[in-house]
Write a protein that holds these residues in place. Structure first.
Motif, short mmCIF file in Angstrom:
data_model
loop_
_atom_site.label_atom_id
_atom_site.label_comp_id
_atom_site.label_asym_id
_atom_site.label_seq_id
_atom_site.Cartn_x
_atom_site.Cartn_y
_atom_site.Cartn_z
N MET A 1 0.84 -1.19 0.00
CA MET A 1 0.00 0.00 0.00
C MET A 1 0.88 1.25 0.00
O MET A 1 1.80 1.37 0.80
N ALA A 2 0.56 2.21 -0.89
CA ALA A 2 1.36 3.42 -0.98
C ALA A 2 1.33 4.20 0.32
O ALA A 2 2.31 4.85 0.70
N ASN A 3 0.19 4.17 1.02
CA ASN A 3 0.09 4.91 2.27
C ASN A 3 1.04 4.39 3.33
O ASN A 3 1.33 5.07 4.31
N ARG A 4 1.49 3.12 3.15
CA ARG A 4 2.41 2.54 4.12
C ARG A 4 3.85 2.56 3.64
O ARG A 4 4.70 1.88 4.22
N ASP A 5 4.13 3.30 2.60
CA ASP A 5 5.53 3.53 2.24
C ASP A 5 6.24 4.11 3.46
O ASP A 5 5.68 4.93 4.20
N VAL A 6 7.48 3.70 3.64
CA VAL A 6 8.25 4.18 4.79
C VAL A 6 9.03 5.42 4.40
O VAL A 6 9.80 5.41 3.43
N VAL A 7 8.84 6.50 5.15
CA VAL A 7 9.54 7.74 4.85
C VAL A 7 10.35 8.18 6.08
O VAL A 7 10.03 7.81 7.22
N ILE A 8 11.40 8.94 5.81
CA ILE A 8 12.28 9.46 6.87
C ILE A 8 11.93 10.92 7.12
O ILE A 8 11.99 11.74 6.20
N THR A 9 11.55 11.23 8.36
CA THR A 9 11.10 12.59 8.67
C THR A 9 11.95 13.28 9.74
O THR A 9 11.76 14.47 9.99
N GLY A 10 12.85 12.55 10.38
CA GLY A 10 13.68 13.14 11.42
C GLY A 10 15.05 12.52 11.45
O GLY A 10 15.18 11.30 11.29
N ILE A 11 16.08 13.33 11.64
CA ILE A 11 17.47 12.85 11.67
C ILE A 11 18.19 13.49 12.85
O ILE A 11 18.16 14.72 13.02
N TYR B 1 12.26 13.76 4.26
CA TYR B 1 13.60 13.77 3.67
C TYR B 1 13.68 12.84 2.46
O TYR B 1 14.20 13.22 1.41
N ALA B 2 13.24 11.62 2.67
CA ALA B 2 13.41 10.59 1.64
C ALA B 2 12.52 9.41 1.96
O ALA B 2 11.95 9.31 3.06
N GLU B 3 12.40 8.53 1.00
CA GLU B 3 11.67 7.27 1.20
C GLU B 3 12.67 6.15 1.44
O GLU B 3 13.72 6.09 0.78
#
Length: 395
Positions: A1-11, A262-264
């Motif tokens: 599911m596209a909604n469950r793509d993992v994205v990076i939001t904090g570093i 930031y990125a997927e």
């Protein structure tokens, strides 16, 4: 599911180069950045030490700071940086529902107790009785001659109020790979919506160096860049203190709260190849195939430690793929064990977000001239385990 793509939001990053994603980006893209090396404290070994850190910026209570060893303060500090970056720190609702996956070692041993046990054993024959005496009188409240591994996660929960599910992995680079792999899998399966994941390592402690050197892994003599340590004196590893934490979210969760992405994080793969007779080189090649690499030149952030056999195998696998332009992050930060893979993933995400590659970290690394819409992050353990992840521009 596209909604469950993992994205990076904090570093959150700390190394000998400084603190934070922006500071590391500036240092790693500058043409004249030199590694910070301390060759005088643990001769004949060199290390990459921590910078000066104001712990109070992320760990407000001095009482909390005092009851943590440095590696725990370092992990708690970088976790706070990642939470700040993702806009989660101080949000009680998001923090209470946030899961956590930590990569940790065995903690810093109490060297004074260890030395006391050894000294007493020279004059006594009843070693069993001696150990019982020492273990009942000298142990810390943690019931261990070092800090328990899951105390890092516990301190993050206490200081930053991250109180969802928590799990801790042990096992050097493999722990970092497993932590990222597990956090991503939980999001993809719908078990988690947002996860704090990462690790920390503090090398400025003689027992940490001993763990490497018992099997002859530490580099001796004048410092050299990672890819140039083959055949040099010692085992090729120059360790460094550092921490790296990431906030991973499902795409739906991040977009729902309007958070910058930031990125997927694409495929995360791991393995444990037999290391004799070329087994590791072929194992790395298999992982490269499983990672579903895109066509065209590929910037790669390598966690190569410098350990002779492991690093030679990784370089051979890269050399066999002419598209790969590798950057050995340990040349500038040192090898950070459990934090190595999260650190590589973070640097990959920064490159994707900035739309520019890193220049060579050391002479001889292949030029990368394109826009890095995909960046590979790798970690090949200095004596076991290997993993990699593909970090891509968000769709």
């Amino acid at each position: 599911m596209a909604n469950r793509d993992v994205v990076i939001t904090g570093i959150g990053l700390v190394s000998s180069l400084g603190e934070g994603g922006a500071a590391h980006w500036d240092k790693l893209t500058a043409p004249d950045t030199k590694p910070v090396i301390d060759a005088g404290r643990f001769p004949p070994y060199s290390i990459h030490p921590l910078p000066e850190i104001d712990w109070g910026l992320q760990i407000a209570k001095r009482g909390d700071q005092r009851q943590m060893e440095t590696w725990q303060r370092l992990g708690t500090y970088t976790a706070g940086m990642a939470l700040d970056d993702a806009g989660i720190k101080g949000n009680d609702e998001l923090s209470a529902t946030m899961d956590m996956v930590v990569a940790a070692g065995g903690g810093e041993r109490d060297e004074a107790v260890d030395a006391g046990v050894l000294a007493a054993s020279e004059n006594r024959a009843d070693h069993d009785m001696l150990l019982n005496e020492k273990l009942t009188t000298e142990l810390r409240p943690t019931l261990f001659l070092a800090q328990l591994s899951n105390l890092l996660a516990g301190n993050i929960s206490i200081v930053h109020k991250v109180t969802g599910s928590s799990r801790t992995f042990m096992g050097e680079e493999g722990a970092g790979v497993s932590a990222i792999e597990t956090a991503a899998a939980r999001i993809r399966s719908g078990q988690s919506t947002h996860v704090l994941v990462g690790g920390a390592f503090q090398t400025e402690h003689s027992d940490m160096l001993l763990g490497y050197e018992l099997a002859g892994y530490l580099h001796r003599g004048p410092w050299k860049p990672v890819w140039q340590r083959q055949g040099s004196e010692g085992g090729g590893v120059v360790s460094g203190s550092g921490g790296a934490f990431l906030v991973l979210e499902s795409r739906e969760h991040a977009e729902g709260r309007g958070q910058k992405i930031y990125a997927e994080l694409g495929p995360v793969v791991s393995g444990r190849a037999k290391r004799r007779n070329g087994g590791l080189t072929s194992g790395i090649a298999e992982l490269l195939a499983k990672t579903q690499l895109p066509d065209g030149e590929l910037l790669t952030i390598s966690g190569a430690s410098g350990a002779h056999a492991a690093t030679a195998a990784e370089k051979a696998a890269f050399d066999a793929n002419t598209a790969i332009a590798a950057r050995a992050l340990s040349s500038l930060t040192g090898h950070m064990k459990e934090a190595q893979f999260p650190f590589a993933v973070a640097l990959a995400a920064l490159a994707v977000e900035r739309g520019t590659g890193y220049p060579a970290f050391e002479p001889g690394e292949k030029t990368f001239a394109g826009k890095p819409t995909n960046v590979l992050a790798t970690a090949v353990g200095y004596h076991q385990f290997e993993g990699m992840a593909l970090v891509s521009a968000p769709r």
